[in-house]
Design an enzyme around this catalytic site. Structure first.
Site, PDB file in Angstrom:
ATOM      1  N   HIS A  21      10.995   4.732   0.202  1.00 14.36           N
ATOM      2  CA  HIS A  21      10.581   6.011  -0.370  1.00 14.36           C
ATOM      3  C   HIS A  21      10.628   7.117   0.683  1.00 14.36           C
ATOM      4  CE1 HIS A  21       8.790   4.396  -4.242  1.00 14.36           C
ATOM      5  NE2 HIS A  21       9.140   3.320  -3.565  1.00 14.36           N
ATOM      6  N   ASP A 117       5.190  11.179  -5.599  1.00 17.85           N
ATOM      7  CA  ASP A 117       5.944   9.949  -5.729  1.00 17.85           C
ATOM      8  C   ASP A 117       5.090   8.807  -6.267  1.00 17.85           C
ATOM      9  OD1 ASP A 117       7.771   7.884  -5.374  1.00 17.85           O
ATOM     10  OD2 ASP A 117       7.460   7.734  -3.228  1.00 17.85           O
ATOM     11  N   GLN A 396      14.084  -4.220  -8.430  1.00 25.33           N
ATOM     12  CA  GLN A 396      15.350  -4.775  -7.955  1.00 25.33           C
ATOM     13  C   GLN A 396      16.000  -5.721  -8.971  1.00 25.33           C
ATOM     14  OE1 GLN A 396      14.066  -6.427  -4.188  1.00 25.33           O
ATOM     15  NE2 GLN A 396      13.291  -4.427  -3.542  1.00 25.33           N
TER      16      GLN A 396
END
Length: 478
Positions: A21, A117, A396
């Site tokens: 990030h 975020d 993922q």
């Protein structure tokens, strides 16, 4: 460092304090600096200590940039890896960042908007409390953002958790995904067998979906030609979606427009070993499989040995990044077999951290064995390097399914850790399926590059984001 002046829009960027990030956030911060906005990036002391010091020198050219840090409450020697370590760092950061941010605003610092975020709900809540617009910023794909909305329903309908025998069953009633996404492709936390954990996830996702719906807009590190259908679906829930990626490529292009001679400084939290580039220089074109599992993956010694055996048995050259804390119990157990050491001496190169973008751009690299982190996926696409996906956790699993099944730019090896499978699939990527994968990847790579050039979708979306932030500043001054 003082900001330029009070009339210039001031954006506060708050990333989750983990490598995957931090990197895109620095790219975004510099893109906003290039647009002459004032930018404060709030992160942790741990991240700041580990950053390449050239970062500070680089951002010194922008008088409107400031880096603020707070502790995440963890000791310096805490590994901060794996899902537990990652979450501990985020939670610790939230506890200290909230009062710091509140104090910064309360003393009269002018803030136009917050770019928030991940799972940092405290910043969203504070923005609403004091009347500052906030924009949700997500460092993963549009597909994963869309799926977040439906994980809540999957849990409520008791389709999560699912049984072992249902791993390959298609996920139902998720528009845009239900023709190819299987249970095994859902984010890793959906594999829990604990109903109580699921209920906790249910609340977390309910909060996350609500925060996104309340945000002024949603920034994504992706591009229209890659995820256009999912971006359209997201816009039905959140009208202002700014797809401005790939951010690393976008920044390079904007810097070229500025005719700057400064190279992009590494935002790596690990010391980069450049020697692997010299090793690659001696290898034939597209003959090397690059192996990198990111900054958070942790593996057992048995898993490492299976992958290692497979790489050696493939009879291909391999460049492998093995972080110091990648292996659980790596210091104990049986010694590494002599055959592996000899095979590595003959065909391999192992480093503790590599300059990944430079490695993927090297002509000797023909494939990327990856954990399917979103940054790695975008970097591989931009470089035009087909992937062999072995996802570890979180988003993922979804990324690897898209790579193999939807975009056809790589192969999905999830849930397999067998030396024969590794050897076979490495040969598939570098030899047997090389041409078809490269053809698909070449088209996607070209689309990625076009998206960040003038007139491209990401280029225009960034301009729109910047103009919207400037309008917030004007309205705030009225």
């Amino acid at each position: 460092m003082e900001h330029q002046n009070s009339s210039t829009p001031h954006v506060v960027i708050i990333p989750d304090p983990v490598q995957g990030h931090v990197t895109p956030m620095f790219h975004l911060a510099e893109l906003l600096c290039l647009a002459k906005l004032n930018v404060t990036l709030l992160s942790t002391t741990y991240v700041h200590k580990r950053l390449n010091k050239s970062i500070e020198a680089r951002f010194a050219r922008y008088p409107g940039f400031r880096f603020e840090v707070v502790s995440d409450g963890l000791p310096d020697d805490h590994p901060r890896t794996g899902s537990d370590g990652c979450w501990a760092s985020i939670q610790g950061f939230a506890l200290t960042a909230e009062p710091f941010l509140r104090g910064m605003i309360s003393i009269g610092t002018s803030v136009t908007c917050l770019l928030v975020d991940g799972w940092l709900g405290f910043a969203n809540n504070l923005a609403k409390e004091v009347g500052i617009p906030f924009i949700a910023l997500r460092c993963y794909s549009a597909a994963n953002n869309w799926l977040d909305i439906f994980v809540l329903k999957l849990i409520q309908d008791e389709r999560v958790p699912f049984k072992e025998e249902d791993m390959d069953k298609l996920v139902e009633n998720v528009p845009g995904l239900d023709t190819f996404l299987r249970n095994r492709d859902l984010p890793s936390f959906c594999r829990t067998k604990d109903r109580a954990t699921c209920l906790g996830l249910q609340q977390a996702f309910a909060d996350e979906v609500q925060r996104t719906s309340e945000a002024y807009g949603l920034i994504l590190n992706t591009f229209e030609d890659l995820e256009g259908p999912l971006l359209s679906l997201l816009r039905s829930k959140c009208p202002r979606v700014y797809s401005i990626g790939p951010l690393h490529s976008h920044l390079k292009h904007r810097l070229d427009e500025e005719k700057t001679t400064l190279p992009i400084s590494s935002s790596s939290l690990w010391e980069v070993d450049q020697s692997c580039l010299s090793w690659l220089d001696k290898k034939p074109a597209e003959s090397v499989i690059y192996v990198g599992f990111g900054s958070l993956t942790i593996l057992e010694k048995e898993q490492i040995l299976e992958i290692w055996e497979g790489l050696v048995q493939s009879n291909k050259y391999f460049l492998w990044v093995i972080r110091p804390n990648l292996v659980i119990g790596g210091e104990n157990g049986t010694p590494t077999p002599t055959a592996l050491l000899e095979g590595t001496k003959e065909r391999g190169c192992i480093v503790s951290w590599a300059p990944q973008e430079a490695v993927l751009a090297h002509p000797a690299v023909g494939g990327f064995l990856t954990h399917s982190g979103w940054n790695s996926t975008l970097e591989s696409i931009t470089a035009g390097v087909p992937m062999l996906c072995w996802p570890y956790f979180a988003d993922q699993q979804v990324n690897s399914r898209y790579v193999g099944e939807v975009w056809k730019i790589g192969l999905d090896m999830k849930d397999k850790c067998d030396r024969k499978v590794v050897a076979e699939m490495v040969n598939d990527v570098l030899d047997r399926k090389k041409d078809e994968l490269k053809e698909s990847m070449a088209r996607m790579s070209e689309a990625a590059k076009k998206s960040v050039t003038e007139g491209g979708s990401s280029y225009c979306n960034l301009d729109r984001l910047i103009q919207d932030i400037k309008m917030m500043s004007i309205k705030g001054a009225d």
